[in-house]
Enzyme design. Structure first.
Site, PDB file in Angstrom:
ATOM      1  N   HIS A   1       0.700  -1.318   0.103  1.00 32.64           N
ATOM      2  CA  HIS A   1       0.232   0.022  -0.043  1.00 32.64           C
ATOM      3  C   HIS A   1       0.801   1.374  -0.043  1.00 32.64           C
ATOM      4  CE1 HIS A   1       0.401   0.010   4.345  1.00 32.64           C
ATOM      5  NE2 HIS A   1       0.419   1.177   4.340  1.00 32.64           N
TER       6      HIS A   1
ATOM      7  N   ASP B   1       0.332  -7.458   1.389  1.00 36.26           N
ATOM      8  CA  ASP B   1       0.396  -6.183   1.757  1.00 36.26           C
ATOM      9  C   ASP B   1       1.955  -5.988   1.844  1.00 36.26           C
ATOM     10  OD1 ASP B   1       0.218  -3.402   1.996  1.00 36.26           O
ATOM     11  OD2 ASP B   1       0.082  -3.459   4.108  1.00 36.26           O
TER      12      ASP B   1
ATOM     13  N   SER C   1       4.721   2.745   7.905  1.00 35.31           N
ATOM     14  CA  SER C   1       4.279   1.764   7.077  1.00 35.31           C
ATOM     15  C   SER C   1       5.443   1.406   6.155  1.00 35.31           C
ATOM     16  CB  SER C   1       3.048   1.886   6.151  1.00 35.31           C
ATOM     17  OG  SER C   1       1.932   2.197   6.844  1.00 35.31           O
TER      18      SER C   1
END
Length: 302
Positions: free
Chosen positions: A45, A75, A154
């Site tokens: 992402h 992911d 992230s």
């Protein structure tokens, strides 16, 4: 300096040069150098649908990167730096983590390069939904930590006290609750496929399961503590055609014990597509053997 601070500061010193800030399109986040030839691991992402972006390191160097492959259903994504990268971080083994263990998160949250937070493993075996198109898949064995995570973390590193990367930070689930993709055998298989093929070919069996303990008599008989309870069998799926039913306890697949979700998921890659897969289940007090033939996960499932 107290021992806790010594551990956190030593992990920070080791990993800060190896965790980059990345920007792709409108997205930004972090990535971890994991090979000497400039491959970095991040979240799918973070790179989104971009094919390239920019990467910046703690020493001030920066330049372009190319997206090698991405897998929205885990992911995870692999990118390659177009400028010389630092020495790689050491990848650890998330399966060895225990609840309460010290972990350190390294990333670039809120545009703040080289940020470090610390906490403990709050929980193991969590599930996190991931989406690709119309398909939704539960990522199993996600690590829960109370180390402070913010947007931009992230793709960054979650490390143990020896600076081994045991997770890739991926989400903030609430105040004091951060989640990370585990670094384990399944992750390594996904990363290898992304480098080799740019994508992950998955096998589709058609089971929805949840971990379940075994009755004491069955434990003694099999030597296993747990199995997977079949919650649902997808109509028309390989599992359905093989005769598996809701309520079955999956004990083994491919002649290997199945004690958790990862045990089954690590089998569901390209090598399993179109090949007979022996499965043993416990049903109504008896052991039942079936043969399923997984198909490639594609179309609406992908």
């Amino acid at each position: 300096m107290d021992s806790y601070s010594q551990i956190v500061s030593s992990v920070a010193a080791e990993l800060l040069p190896k965790v980059a800030s990345v920007r792709a399109g409108r997205g930004s986040g972090s990535a971890v150098v994991f090979t000497r030839d400039g491959f970095l691991l991040t979240n799918a992402h973070v790179v989104g649908s971009a094919r390239s972006g920019t990467v910046a390191y703690a020493d001030g160097s920066s330049g372009p990167f190319t997206v090698i492959g991405r897998d929205p259903l885990s992911d995870l994504a692999v990118i390659r730096s177009g400028v010389p990268a630092p020495e790689p971080a050491e990848l650890g083994q998330a399966d060895e983590l225990v609840v309460g263990q010290l972990v350190v998160a390294v990333g670039n949250p809120l545009g703040l390069t080289g940020s470090v937070t610390a906490g403990v493993v709050s929980g193991l075996g969590r599930s996190l939904p991931a989406r690709s198109g119309s398909a939704v898949r539960l990522i199993e064995d996600v690590i829960q930590t109370d180390a402070a995570l913010n947007p931009g973390n992230s793709g960054g590193a979650l490390a143990d006290s020896r600076a081994r990367v045991v997770g890739v930070n991926t989400a903030v689930a609430g105040v004091g609750v951060g989640l990370a993709m585990p670094v384990n055998a399944t992750t390594r298989a996904i990363v290898a496929a992304l480098i080799r093929d740019g994508r992950v070919r998955r096998a589709f069996l058609g089971l929805v399961t949840s971990p379940a303990p075994l009755p004491e008599a069955l434990r003694r008989r099999t030597g296993q503590d747990g199995a997977l309870r079949v919650v649902e069998v997808i109509a028309g799926s390989p599992a359905g055609r093989a005769g598996l039913r809701a309520g079955d306890l999956v004990l083994s697949a491919g002649r290997n014990p199945v004690g958790d979700a990862q045990s089954l998921q690590r089998l569901m890659f390209a090598d399993a597509i179109g090949r007979p897969l022996p499965i043993t289940v416990y049903r109504n007090g008896a052991l039942v053997d079936v043969i399923a033939e997984p198909v490639e996960l594609s179309g609406p499932e992908a």
